[in-house]
Design a protein around this motif. Structure first.
Motif, PDB file in Angstrom:
ATOM      1  N   LEU A  23       0.829  -1.204   0.000  1.00 45.89           N
ATOM      2  CA  LEU A  23       0.000   0.000   0.000  1.00 45.89           C
ATOM      3  C   LEU A  23       0.868   1.260   0.000  1.00 45.89           C
ATOM      4  O   LEU A  23       0.466   2.286  -0.542  1.00 45.89           O
ATOM      5  CB  LEU A  23      -0.935  -0.007   1.212  1.00 45.89           C
ATOM      6  CG  LEU A  23      -2.031  -1.077   1.156  1.00 45.89           C
ATOM      7  CD1 LEU A  23      -2.734  -1.189   2.503  1.00 45.89           C
ATOM      8  CD2 LEU A  23      -3.022  -0.775   0.055  1.00 45.89           C
ATOM      9  N   LEU A  25      -8.364   3.178  -6.329  1.00 44.05           N
ATOM     10  CA  LEU A  25      -7.978   3.626  -4.994  1.00 44.05           C
ATOM     11  C   LEU A  25      -6.467   3.525  -4.805  1.00 44.05           C
ATOM     12  O   LEU A  25      -5.833   4.450  -4.286  1.00 44.05           O
ATOM     13  CB  LEU A  25      -8.700   2.818  -3.912  1.00 44.05           C
ATOM     14  CG  LEU A  25      -8.306   3.140  -2.469  1.00 44.05           C
ATOM     15  CD1 LEU A  25      -8.626   4.591  -2.136  1.00 44.05           C
ATOM     16  CD2 LEU A  25      -9.017   2.210  -1.509  1.00 44.05           C
ATOM     17  N   LEU A  35      -3.984   6.550  -4.092  1.00 40.76           N
ATOM     18  CA  LEU A  35      -3.137   6.471  -2.897  1.00 40.76           C
ATOM     19  C   LEU A  35      -1.671   6.691  -3.273  1.00 40.76           C
ATOM     20  O   LEU A  35      -0.945   7.393  -2.573  1.00 40.76           O
ATOM     21  CB  LEU A  35      -3.330   5.098  -2.240  1.00 40.76           C
ATOM     22  CG  LEU A  35      -2.845   4.915  -0.817  1.00 40.76           C
ATOM     23  CD1 LEU A  35      -3.532   5.899   0.121  1.00 40.76           C
ATOM     24  CD2 LEU A  35      -3.120   3.495  -0.352  1.00 40.76           C
ATOM     25  N   ARG A  36      -1.229   6.140  -4.402  1.00 40.71           N
ATOM     26  CA  ARG A  36       0.167   6.304  -4.846  1.00 40.71           C
ATOM     27  C   ARG A  36       0.490   7.745  -5.207  1.00 40.71           C
ATOM     28  O   ARG A  36       1.649   8.144  -5.161  1.00 40.71           O
ATOM     29  CB  ARG A  36       0.436   5.418  -6.049  1.00 40.71           C
ATOM     30  CG  ARG A  36       0.868   4.047  -5.648  1.00 40.71           C
ATOM     31  CD  ARG A  36       1.238   3.217  -6.862  1.00 40.71           C
ATOM     32  NE  ARG A  36       0.357   2.063  -6.803  1.00 40.71           N
ATOM     33  CZ  ARG A  36      -0.422   1.636  -7.761  1.00 40.71           C
ATOM     34  NH1 ARG A  36      -0.417   2.201  -8.926  1.00 40.71           N
ATOM     35  NH2 ARG A  36      -1.210   0.600  -7.588  1.00 40.71           N
ATOM     36  N   ARG A  95       0.376   9.386   2.696  1.00 40.68           N
ATOM     37  CA  ARG A  95       0.018   8.017   2.369  1.00 40.68           C
ATOM     38  C   ARG A  95       0.255   7.111   3.575  1.00 40.68           C
ATOM     39  O   ARG A  95      -0.569   6.262   3.898  1.00 40.68           O
ATOM     40  CB  ARG A  95       0.859   7.533   1.184  1.00 40.68           C
ATOM     41  CG  ARG A  95       0.544   6.136   0.743  1.00 40.68           C
ATOM     42  CD  ARG A  95       1.391   5.655  -0.421  1.00 40.68           C
ATOM     43  NE  ARG A  95       1.832   6.718  -1.285  1.00 40.68           N
ATOM     44  CZ  ARG A  95       3.055   6.777  -1.797  1.00 40.68           C
ATOM     45  NH1 ARG A  95       3.940   5.843  -1.555  1.00 40.68           N
ATOM     46  NH2 ARG A  95       3.397   7.777  -2.586  1.00 40.68           N
ATOM     47  N   LEU A 100      -2.567   7.504   6.119  1.00 43.68           N
ATOM     48  CA  LEU A 100      -3.801   6.848   5.699  1.00 43.68           C
ATOM     49  C   LEU A 100      -3.683   5.325   5.763  1.00 43.68           C
ATOM     50  O   LEU A 100      -4.619   4.649   6.200  1.00 43.68           O
ATOM     51  CB  LEU A 100      -4.192   7.289   4.285  1.00 43.68           C
ATOM     52  CG  LEU A 100      -4.630   8.751   4.158  1.00 43.68           C
ATOM     53  CD1 LEU A 100      -4.918   9.085   2.702  1.00 43.68           C
ATOM     54  CD2 LEU A 100      -5.823   9.056   5.027  1.00 43.68           C
ATOM     55  N   VAL A 101      -2.552   4.789   5.350  1.00 44.61           N
ATOM     56  CA  VAL A 101      -2.357   3.340   5.398  1.00 44.61           C
ATOM     57  C   VAL A 101      -2.390   2.849   6.837  1.00 44.61           C
ATOM     58  O   VAL A 101      -3.068   1.872   7.166  1.00 44.61           O
ATOM     59  CB  VAL A 101      -1.031   2.941   4.707  1.00 44.61           C
ATOM     60  CG1 VAL A 101      -0.659   1.502   5.018  1.00 44.61           C
ATOM     61  CG2 VAL A 101      -1.142   3.139   3.200  1.00 44.61           C
ATOM     62  N   GLY A 130      -5.566  14.012   3.287  1.00 43.99           N
ATOM     63  CA  GLY A 130      -5.409  12.842   2.423  1.00 43.99           C
ATOM     64  C   GLY A 130      -6.741  12.300   1.953  1.00 43.99           C
ATOM     65  O   GLY A 130      -6.914  11.977   0.777  1.00 43.99           O
ATOM     66  N   LEU A 138      -8.140  12.058  -1.835  1.00 43.55           N
ATOM     67  CA  LEU A 138      -8.640  10.804  -2.408  1.00 43.55           C
ATOM     68  C   LEU A 138     -10.057  10.973  -2.950  1.00 43.55           C
ATOM     69  O   LEU A 138     -10.370  10.507  -4.041  1.00 43.55           O
ATOM     70  CB  LEU A 138      -8.610   9.683  -1.368  1.00 43.55           C
ATOM     71  CG  LEU A 138      -7.250   9.111  -1.000  1.00 43.55           C
ATOM     72  CD1 LEU A 138      -7.384   8.067   0.098  1.00 43.55           C
ATOM     73  CD2 LEU A 138      -6.547   8.528  -2.211  1.00 43.55           C
TER      74      LEU A 138
END
Length: 175
Positions: free
Chosen positions: A26, A105, A109-110, A117, A120-121, A151, A155
């Protein structure tokens, strides 16, 4: 390293390889790079294993090492990265909507900055609390909250479908 510590490290790796690889994927978006990231973080962890065991936080240490390494790799790669033409990145359509949504998604995210990131991960995929993330990233809980909020907003904006053209909007447009 004493044999007991070595055995505990092996058990830790065998139990945590899957979750760590998922988190690394991720963070990086590439399975091969994710596995390299986990191996690199585990190598750093192995060197400090006795000290980490005394603090009883090997999972947090490895995740912190993964995030720092991923951010560091991203910085180094930035100077040699060559953008591809749109024609080179044509994705084949996925037959299943769930898989397509996941793909979108992961792409969104990338495109986020590495620390955002990571927040969020850790928050939504690893299900860590804001306080745990703040400790892990060495920042305040307020920073975690603001990074998570920004974030998520990015997204949402990135994943929002484009407006559709309706007959009404075509009739209103004089051109």
């Amino acid at each position: 390293m004493p044999d007991d510590d070595e055995e505990q490290f092996r058990e830790f790796v065998s139990q945590q390889w899957g979750p760590l690889t998922r988190t690394a994927y991720l963070l990086t978006g590439d399975r091969g790079v994710a596995e390299d990231l986990v191996q690199s973080a585990l190598e750093k962890t192995h060197r400090q294993w006795g000290r980490i065991l005394r603090k009883d936080a090997p999972g947090a240490y490895v995740r912190r090492a993964m995030i720092n390494t991923a951010v560091s790799w991203r910085r180094r790669r930035r100077t040699v990265e060559v953008p591809l033409l749109d024609a080179d990145t044509i994705a084949t359509p996925d037959a299943y909507q769930h898989a397509e949504n996941r793909h979108q998604l992961l792409g969104a995210l990338r495109r986020l900055p590495p620390r955002m990131r990571a927040v969020l991960v850790l928050r939504y995929f690893e299900d860590l609390s804001e306080a745990d993330i703040a400790r892990l990233l060495d920042c305040s809980p307020g920073t975690v909250k603001s990074q998570a909020s920004r974030g998520l907003a990015r997204l949402r904006a990135d994943l929002e479908p484009p407006p559709t053209i309706t007959e009404t909007s075509l009739q209103e447009d004089p051109a």
